[in-house]
Design a protein around this motif. Structure first.
Motif, PDB file in Angstrom:
ATOM      1  N   ALA A 182       9.101  -3.040  36.995  1.00  0.00           N
ATOM      2  CA  ALA A 182      10.238  -2.151  36.734  1.00  0.00           C
ATOM      3  C   ALA A 182      10.934  -2.639  35.472  1.00  0.00           C
ATOM      4  CB  ALA A 182      11.205  -2.177  37.900  1.00  0.00           C
ATOM      5  N   ALA A 183      11.302  -1.672  34.626  1.00  0.00           N
ATOM      6  CA  ALA A 183      12.006  -2.013  33.379  1.00  0.00           C
ATOM      7  C   ALA A 183      13.385  -1.378  33.403  1.00  0.00           C
ATOM      8  CB  ALA A 183      11.225  -1.479  32.182  1.00  0.00           C
ATOM      9  N   GLY A 184      14.355  -2.068  32.842  1.00  0.00           N
ATOM     10  CA  GLY A 184      15.711  -1.528  32.766  1.00  0.00           C
ATOM     11  C   GLY A 184      15.815  -0.578  31.583  1.00  0.00           C
ATOM     12  N   MET A 185      16.051   0.715  31.878  1.00  0.00           N
ATOM     13  CA  MET A 185      16.055   1.706  30.789  1.00  0.00           C
ATOM     14  C   MET A 185      17.251   1.510  29.848  1.00  0.00           C
ATOM     15  SD  MET A 185      14.596   5.010  32.863  1.00  0.00           S
ATOM     16  CE  MET A 185      14.326   6.101  31.472  1.00  0.00           C
ATOM     17  N   GLU A 186      18.417   1.146  30.399  1.00  0.00           N
ATOM     18  CA  GLU A 186      19.585   0.919  29.536  1.00  0.00           C
ATOM     19  C   GLU A 186      19.278  -0.174  28.518  1.00  0.00           C
ATOM     20  OE1 GLU A 186      19.864   1.606  32.668  1.00  0.00           O
ATOM     21  OE2 GLU A 186      21.461   3.084  32.894  1.00  0.00           O
ATOM     22  N   ARG A 187      18.561  -1.189  28.976  1.00  0.00           N
ATOM     23  CA  ARG A 187      18.281  -2.314  28.067  1.00  0.00           C
ATOM     24  C   ARG A 187      17.302  -1.901  26.972  1.00  0.00           C
ATOM     25  NH1 ARG A 187      18.492  -7.456  32.191  1.00  0.00           N
ATOM     26  NH2 ARG A 187      20.394  -6.731  33.211  1.00  0.00           N
ATOM     27  N   ILE A 188      16.354  -1.025  27.315  1.00  0.00           N
ATOM     28  CA  ILE A 188      15.442  -0.519  26.269  1.00  0.00           C
ATOM     29  C   ILE A 188      16.254   0.338  25.294  1.00  0.00           C
ATOM     30  CG2 ILE A 188      13.382   0.874  25.799  1.00  0.00           C
ATOM     31  CD1 ILE A 188      12.361   0.153  28.583  1.00  0.00           C
ATOM     32  N   LYS A 237      27.689  -6.049  29.332  1.00  0.00           N
ATOM     33  CA  LYS A 237      26.721  -5.353  28.476  1.00  0.00           C
ATOM     34  C   LYS A 237      25.302  -5.547  29.013  1.00  0.00           C
ATOM     35  CE  LYS A 237      25.366  -4.658  23.763  1.00  0.00           C
ATOM     36  NZ  LYS A 237      25.111  -5.270  22.492  1.00  0.00           N
ATOM     37  N   GLY A 238      24.616  -4.449  29.286  1.00  0.00           N
ATOM     38  CA  GLY A 238      23.238  -4.542  29.791  1.00  0.00           C
ATOM     39  C   GLY A 238      23.153  -4.741  31.291  1.00  0.00           C
ATOM     40  N   ARG A 239      24.279  -4.821  31.982  1.00  0.00           N
ATOM     41  CA  ARG A 239      24.265  -4.986  33.436  1.00  0.00           C
ATOM     42  C   ARG A 239      25.270  -4.012  34.049  1.00  0.00           C
ATOM     43  NH1 ARG A 239      22.239  -8.067  37.151  1.00  0.00           N
ATOM     44  NH2 ARG A 239      21.040  -9.288  35.666  1.00  0.00           N
ATOM     45  N   TYR A 240      24.770  -3.094  34.856  1.00  0.00           N
ATOM     46  CA  TYR A 240      25.624  -2.032  35.370  1.00  0.00           C
ATOM     47  C   TYR A 240      25.449  -1.886  36.878  1.00  0.00           C
ATOM     48  CZ  TYR A 240      25.058  -1.258  30.423  1.00  0.00           C
ATOM     49  OH  TYR A 240      24.989  -1.462  29.077  1.00  0.00           O
ATOM     50  N   ARG A 241      26.323  -1.095  37.478  1.00  0.00           N
ATOM     51  CA  ARG A 241      26.200  -0.853  38.920  1.00  0.00           C
ATOM     52  C   ARG A 241      25.296   0.345  39.198  1.00  0.00           C
ATOM     53  NH1 ARG A 241      32.237  -2.693  40.941  1.00  0.00           N
ATOM     54  NH2 ARG A 241      31.788  -4.892  40.557  1.00  0.00           N
ATOM     55  N   GLN A 242      25.358   1.337  38.344  1.00  0.00           N
ATOM     56  CA  GLN A 242      24.300   2.354  38.366  1.00  0.00           C
ATOM     57  C   GLN A 242      23.526   2.180  37.077  1.00  0.00           C
ATOM     58  OE1 GLN A 242      25.104   6.530  39.169  1.00  0.00           O
ATOM     59  NE2 GLN A 242      23.272   7.138  38.057  1.00  0.00           N
ATOM     60  N   PHE A 243      22.249   1.871  37.212  1.00  0.00           N
ATOM     61  CA  PHE A 243      21.401   1.717  36.029  1.00  0.00           C
ATOM     62  C   PHE A 243      20.096   2.435  36.325  1.00  0.00           C
ATOM     63  CE2 PHE A 243      18.501  -1.523  37.776  1.00  0.00           C
ATOM     64  CZ  PHE A 243      19.216  -1.916  38.896  1.00  0.00           C
ATOM     65  N   HIS A 244      19.251   2.507  35.315  1.00  0.00           N
ATOM     66  CA  HIS A 244      18.001   3.271  35.506  1.00  0.00           C
ATOM     67  C   HIS A 244      16.799   2.364  35.302  1.00  0.00           C
ATOM     68  CE1 HIS A 244      21.064   6.241  34.695  1.00  0.00           C
ATOM     69  NE2 HIS A 244      20.291   7.153  35.245  1.00  0.00           N
ATOM     70  N   GLN A 245      15.813   2.590  36.115  1.00  0.00           N
ATOM     71  CA  GLN A 245      14.563   1.847  35.914  1.00  0.00           C
ATOM     72  C   GLN A 245      13.415   2.821  35.724  1.00  0.00           C
ATOM     73  OE1 GLN A 245      14.138  -0.747  39.351  1.00  0.00           O
ATOM     74  NE2 GLN A 245      15.026  -2.469  38.231  1.00  0.00           N
ATOM     75  N   LEU A 246      12.459   2.414  34.907  1.00  0.00           N
ATOM     76  CA  LEU A 246      11.163   3.090  34.876  1.00  0.00           C
ATOM     77  C   LEU A 246      10.168   2.053  35.369  1.00  0.00           C
ATOM     78  CD1 LEU A 246       9.395   1.959  32.204  1.00  0.00           C
ATOM     79  CD2 LEU A 246      11.119   3.291  31.026  1.00  0.00           C
ATOM     80  N   ALA A 251      16.512  -9.879  29.986  1.00  0.00           N
ATOM     81  CA  ALA A 251      15.317  -9.434  30.717  1.00  0.00           C
ATOM     82  C   ALA A 251      15.168  -7.922  30.592  1.00  0.00           C
ATOM     83  CB  ALA A 251      15.429  -9.823  32.182  1.00  0.00           C
ATOM     84  N   LEU A 252      14.019  -7.511  30.061  1.00  0.00           N
ATOM     85  CA  LEU A 252      13.766  -6.083  29.906  1.00  0.00           C
ATOM     86  C   LEU A 252      13.010  -5.537  31.091  1.00  0.00           C
ATOM     87  CD1 LEU A 252      12.544  -5.941  26.218  1.00  0.00           C
ATOM     88  CD2 LEU A 252      14.458  -4.666  27.147  1.00  0.00           C
ATOM     89  N   LEU A 253      12.168  -6.386  31.656  1.00  0.00           N
ATOM     90  CA  LEU A 253      11.194  -5.852  32.591  1.00  0.00           C
ATOM     91  C   LEU A 253      10.603  -6.970  33.445  1.00  0.00           C
ATOM     92  CD1 LEU A 253       8.381  -3.711  31.052  1.00  0.00           C
ATOM     93  CD2 LEU A 253       7.814  -5.676  32.419  1.00  0.00           C
ATOM     94  N   GLY A 254      10.353  -6.675  34.698  1.00  0.00           N
ATOM     95  CA  GLY A 254       9.737  -7.695  35.543  1.00  0.00           C
ATOM     96  C   GLY A 254       8.853  -7.063  36.593  1.00  0.00           C
ATOM     97  N   GLY A 255       7.889  -7.831  37.058  1.00  0.00           N
ATOM     98  CA  GLY A 255       7.017  -7.273  38.083  1.00  0.00           C
ATOM     99  C   GLY A 255       6.073  -8.307  38.635  1.00  0.00           C
TER     100      GLY A 255
HETATM  101  P1  AMP Z   1      14.397  -6.294  39.007  1.00  0.00           P
HETATM  102  O1  AMP Z   1      14.268  -5.017  39.806  1.00  0.00           O
HETATM  103  O2  AMP Z   1      15.568  -7.137  39.448  1.00  0.00           O
HETATM  104  O3  AMP Z   1      13.116  -7.033  38.899  1.00  0.00           O
HETATM  105  O4  AMP Z   1      14.779  -5.849  37.531  1.00  0.00           O
HETATM  106  C1  AMP Z   1      13.882  -5.245  36.637  1.00  0.00           C
HETATM  107  C2  AMP Z   1      14.633  -4.883  35.366  1.00  0.00           C
HETATM  108  O5  AMP Z   1      15.687  -3.956  35.674  1.00  0.00           O
HETATM  109  C3  AMP Z   1      15.353  -6.051  34.714  1.00  0.00           C
HETATM  110  O6  AMP Z   1      14.491  -6.767  33.878  1.00  0.00           O
HETATM  111  C4  AMP Z   1      16.453  -5.350  33.947  1.00  0.00           C
HETATM  112  O7  AMP Z   1      15.950  -4.864  32.702  1.00  0.00           O
HETATM  113  C5  AMP Z   1      16.785  -4.167  34.809  1.00  0.00           C
HETATM  114  N1  AMP Z   1      17.996  -4.408  35.617  1.00  0.00           N
HETATM  115  C6  AMP Z   1      18.104  -5.072  36.790  1.00  0.00           C
HETATM  116  N2  AMP Z   1      19.375  -5.067  37.241  1.00  0.00           N
HETATM  117  C7  AMP Z   1      20.106  -4.381  36.320  1.00  0.00           C
HETATM  118  C8  AMP Z   1      21.483  -4.001  36.198  1.00  0.00           C
HETATM  119  N3  AMP Z   1      22.382  -4.331  37.130  1.00  0.00           N
HETATM  120  N4  AMP Z   1      21.865  -3.289  35.113  1.00  0.00           N
HETATM  121  C9  AMP Z   1      20.971  -2.931  34.159  1.00  0.00           C
HETATM  122  N5  AMP Z   1      19.656  -3.248  34.228  1.00  0.00           N
HETATM  123  C10 AMP Z   1      19.230  -3.956  35.285  1.00  0.00           C
END
Ligand code: AMP
Length: 416
Positions: free
Chosen positions: A305-311, A119-128, A280-284
């Motif tokens: 970058a923020a994980g869109m699925e997690r938002i 949950k919240g971790r995928y192989r294809q996910f989206h970032q903004l 983790a929602l977002l990191g930079g």
């Molecule tokens: P990162 O690019 O590793 O700094 O990740 C930035 C954000 O992307 C994280 O805080 C997560 O919200 C999201 N993220 C990273 N890896 C995944 C993943 N495998 N599945 C879903 N979200 C992810």
């Protein structure tokens, strides 16, 4: 015949969940534009070297998580695992550093990592995310953090923790790394296999390890923010003060080093209490050398970058700002002409409208309206037509009222 299923760690997005995506995408676009960011779209596959050089060969992402393949001409390609390196590549290639002002970019799109799905971790996910180049100022760092924070707030996410750290720079990091490596070496036997290797190759990455035992040992190792040079120290003090100007609360986490090698000085992460393990929602952070290392000018950048699925997981309870939907209901099939005319007039005015050309019976049509999650049924009846009227039925409250046909557009605008 056996069913073909989607690859592990990917998912299809459709109604009603897609509405949350539209909401998030709309809010994100408007939010970033207010801060003068313009959108950049880069390819979803790039040359493997871009990420090996950009993110760092010793990072988990490059070591274990990249989707790498050879194209038909035997070139090594990668489905992008993140977008900062791509944006930098694009800015260099398109000469944006010399032609564009301000160098403020945002993006949204799919990323790919060969991760263990949960949950919240995928192989294809989206970032903004955003990337800004040029200016080096702790105020700008604070502004970027504040952009991230306020975007999450706009999406209705409030229970957030912001952690910040400084990960040093080219000046102070090498001497710190040798101290760290020496100290880590004393615990070599107790680390996992991966961290044992990192002791020699890239000891800072020990702090990324998720294994409890490694985390425990890491907590006693020397920390980068106790070993900063004057410039980094000053910058970190400046960041804390600037965050105060932007009204953002934070916590310092000396173990926060982010999983990618390019960060220098400011690093930050926003987590949520509501997400469980994948919190983790977002990191930079700032990256002073990445542009130069990828062949561009000596120019510093900062982004997140923020994980869109997690938002999206958080958007469950939100009353979404989606357009209200109308269903045209005909009392008799003979009124089809009237129905189609009204339907088209409404659509041309921007309303979201559906009708069922074959339906018999008001009850059946109203059921379909509910199934399509419509908010309003517009009922056209023979008697009403002759008296120039229409019925509006509100499907959520079951209230019904009669309105003049010629006033329908005005009334719907007010009602919807
Ligand atoms: P990162 O690019 O590793 O700094 O990740 C930035 C954000 O992307 C994280 O805080 C997560 O919200 C999201 N993220 C990273 N890896 C995944 C993943 N495998 N599945 C879903 N979200 C992810």
């Amino acid at each position: 015949m056996s069913k073909i299923i989607a690859p592990k760690g990917t998912h299809d997005i459709y109604m009603p969940e897609i509405e949350k995506w539209h909401f998030l995408e709309k809010v994100t676009r408007e939010h970033f534009q207010a801060y003068f960011y313009s959108e950049i779209r880069t390819p979803i596959f790039e040359r493997a070297e871009l990420f090996q050089r950009g993110i760092g060969r010793e990072t988990e992402v490059v070591q274990k998580e990249m989707y790498q393949f050879e194209d038909r001409a035997q070139r090594k390609m990668v489905l992008r695992p993140e977008n900062t390196a791509s944006v930098v590549r694009s800015a260099i290639e398109n000469n944006l550093f010399n032609t564009f002002y301000p160098l403020r970019f945002f993006y949204m799109g799919p990323m790919f990592r060969y991760d263990k799905p949960q949950k919240g971790r995928y192989r294809q996910f989206h970032q903004l995310g955003v990337e800004i180049f040029g200016e080096e100022s702790s105020f700008l760092d604070a502004e970027v953090i504040s952009v991230a924070f306020s975007l999450l707030n706009k999406c209705g996410l409030n229970n957030l923790n912001l952690e910040i750290n400084s990960v040093g720079c080219k000046e102070c990091r090498p001497s710190y790394l040798s101290v760290l490596s020496k100290e880590a070496d004393k615990n070599r036997e107790d680390f996992c296999k991966n961290c044992q290797r990192k002791v020699d190759t890239n000891p800072l990455r020990i702090f990324d390890c998720k294994i409890e035992k490694c985390k425990e040992i890491a907590s006693d190792l020397p920390k980068i923010n106790d070993n900063l040079c004057d410039s980094c120290d000053e910058n970190f003090e400046g960041l804390k003060e600037s965050l105060f100007y932007f009204g953002v609360d934070f916590k310092i986490n000396p173990m926060l080093v982010r999983g990618l090698d390019y960060y220098t000085k400011t690093a930050f992460e926003i987590t949520s209490n509501q997400l469980g393990a994948q919190n983790a929602l977002l990191g930079g952070g700032r990256y002073a050398n990445l542009v130069e290392e990828l062949g561009g000018p000596k120019i510093s950048g900062i982004g997140f970058a923020a994980g869109m699925e997690r938002i999206i997981l958080h958007l469950k309870e939100l009353e979404l700002l989606r357009d209200k939907r109308i269903f045209i209901v005909l009392q008799k099939p003979e009124l089809l002409n009237e129905g189609i005319t009204l339907c088209q007039q409404l659509r041309e005015r921007g309303f979201v409208v559906l009708m069922d050309y074959k339906s018999k019976g008001i009850g059946k049509q109203l059921k379909k309206a509910e199934k399509a999650n419509c908010d309003i049924a517009l009922i056209i009846g023979e008697e009403e037509i002759s008296s120039g009227l229409l019925s509006i039925k509100k499907l959520r409250t079951h209230n019904q009222l009669q309105v003049k046909r010629k006033e329908i557009f005005k009334i719907l605008k007010e009602q919807i």
